[in-house]
Design an enzyme around this catalytic site. Structure first.
Site, PDB file in Angstrom:
ATOM      1  N   MET A 168       6.266  -3.371  -3.276  1.00  0.00           N
ATOM      2  CA  MET A 168       6.532  -2.466  -4.397  1.00  0.00           C
ATOM      3  C   MET A 168       5.363  -1.514  -4.593  1.00  0.00           C
ATOM      4  O   MET A 168       4.199  -1.906  -4.506  1.00  0.00           O
ATOM      5  CB  MET A 168       6.796  -3.261  -5.662  1.00  0.00           C
ATOM      6  CG  MET A 168       8.126  -3.963  -5.607  1.00  0.00           C
ATOM      7  SD  MET A 168       8.628  -4.525  -7.222  1.00  0.00           S
ATOM      8  CE  MET A 168      10.140  -5.373  -6.768  1.00  0.00           C
TER       9      MET A 168
ATOM     10  N   HIS B 146       3.469  -4.374 -11.136  1.00  0.00           N
ATOM     11  CA  HIS B 146       2.577  -4.204 -12.295  1.00  0.00           C
ATOM     12  C   HIS B 146       2.840  -5.299 -13.333  1.00  0.00           C
ATOM     13  O   HIS B 146       1.909  -5.850 -13.921  1.00  0.00           O
ATOM     14  CB  HIS B 146       2.831  -2.861 -12.994  1.00  0.00           C
ATOM     15  CG  HIS B 146       2.510  -1.657 -12.167  1.00  0.00           C
ATOM     16  ND1 HIS B 146       3.474  -0.826 -11.662  1.00  0.00           N
ATOM     17  CD2 HIS B 146       1.313  -1.146 -11.783  1.00  0.00           C
ATOM     18  CE1 HIS B 146       2.900   0.156 -10.997  1.00  0.00           C
ATOM     19  NE2 HIS B 146       1.586  -0.012 -11.044  1.00  0.00           N
TER      20      HIS B 146
ATOM     21  N   GLN C  55      -9.806   9.877  -8.075  1.00  0.00           N
ATOM     22  CA  GLN C  55      -9.521   9.095  -6.869  1.00  0.00           C
ATOM     23  C   GLN C  55      -8.490   9.780  -5.970  1.00  0.00           C
ATOM     24  O   GLN C  55      -8.068   9.214  -4.970  1.00  0.00           O
ATOM     25  CB  GLN C  55      -9.098   7.674  -7.229  1.00  0.00           C
ATOM     26  CG  GLN C  55      -7.746   7.531  -7.917  1.00  0.00           C
ATOM     27  CD  GLN C  55      -7.506   6.113  -8.389  1.00  0.00           C
ATOM     28  OE1 GLN C  55      -8.087   5.660  -9.365  1.00  0.00           O
ATOM     29  NE2 GLN C  55      -6.647   5.380  -7.688  1.00  0.00           N
TER      30      GLN C  55
ATOM     31  N   GLY D 132      -3.963  -6.003  -7.981  1.00  0.00           N
ATOM     32  CA  GLY D 132      -2.969  -6.484  -7.019  1.00  0.00           C
ATOM     33  C   GLY D 132      -3.509  -6.539  -5.598  1.00  0.00           C
ATOM     34  O   GLY D 132      -4.330  -5.711  -5.199  1.00  0.00           O
TER      35      GLY D 132
END
Ligand code: PAF
Length: 275
Positions: free
Chosen positions: A175, A28, A52, A138
């Site tokens: 991660m 992040h 979601q 990401g």
């Protein structure tokens, strides 16, 4: 927030947004740093988005630590933290959803029906509220990145989508906030995910062109882990996410996988240019 966003825009500042669900790790923070390089004002949003998650998924136990997140976001260069409540984001009676077609029918979309409808709805709302010039996501969520790009184009959002590379632990595990769910033994086994993707890259570099042979090897490496349950291993065109059975020179392919360790579902991927 909307008023502040108008002021930033009017002040001809470049506004960057980093939408997240919090519980920050280095992945992040890399998004925040990248946003900082590309904009004057960085807005980081933290919202664990109920729409979601399927009813059986981990919405209520999704890890949260707002104080720590606030410190880390600031240290990475975030200027504003936007942390709306569920009631603010989905004011009752909430009735409007944003849905992307084709791209969401495969991979994660197949395994998690309605997931992307929740993602695109909340991301569209975040874009409308924060009015960014750039938004950073990401690459670990490769399909999400493709779906958001498509939505941005289709819905004429006036902003640039930037996709940041996957950040990995020293042993290769991508991660993820969900890594904390893994038991010490599952954590050890989970290294097979990234190791199998490195193997797929090596096979393609060595000239293997049959997808089934490559995915077979990946599945074997992961399947050798006693707690691993494979959801899918796929090779698709990176741009369209269409499955590829035979790799051809010049193609850019996405090798992606989803694997469960007990109740914990992990995803990972690599993008490979076929020479
Ligand atoms: O990638 C995530 O953390 C979420 O899917 C996102 C983009 C913040 C939407 O809730």
């Amino acid at each position: 927030m909307q008023r502040a966003a108008d002021l930033f825009r009017a002040g001809s500042k470049v506004v960057g947004v980093v939408p997240t669900m919090g519980y920050f790790h280095e992945g992040h923070l890399s998004l925040v740093r990248l946003a900082k390089q590309r904009s004057d004002v960085v807005i980081t949003t933290i919202f664990v988005n109920p729409t979601q998650f399927a009813p059986h998924e981990d919405f209520s136990r999704y890890p949260r630590d707002l104080e720590r997140d606030a410190r880390l976001a600031e240290s990475a260069g975030s200027d504003i933290l936007f942390v709306p409540s569920v009631e603010e984001m989905y004011e009752v009676p909430y009735q409007t959803y944003v849905e992307v077609g084709g791209l969401t029918s495969v991979l994660e979309g197949k395994a998690r029906p309605d997931h992307f409808r929740g993602v695109t709805t909340v991301v569209a709302k975040i874009f409308n509220i924060t009015k960014p010039h750039v938004a950073v996501f990401g690459q670990k969520d490769a399909q999400q990145a493709a779906v958001i790009r498509q939505m941005t184009k289709d819905m004429n959002f006036d902003l640039k989508i930037i996709i940041a590379p996957i950040v990995r632990e020293a042993d290769g595990l991508a991660m993820s906030s969900r890594n904390v769910y893994l038991s010490p033994d599952e954590r050890k086994q989970s290294v097979a995910l990234s190791a199998s993707l490195r193997r797929a890259e090596a096979m393609i570099a060595a000239g293997e062109r049959r997808s089934l042979v490559i995915t077979g090897e990946v599945m074997q490496m992961i399947g050798a882990q006693p707690s691993a349950m494979i959801d899918y291993v796929s090779i698709s065109q990176n741009s369209t996410l269409e499955e590829v059975s035979e790799l051809r020179s010049g193609m850019t392919v996405l090798v992606s996988l989803a694997v469960r360790f007990g109740p914990t579902r992990l995803i990972d991927n690599t993008v490979v240019e076929v020479r």
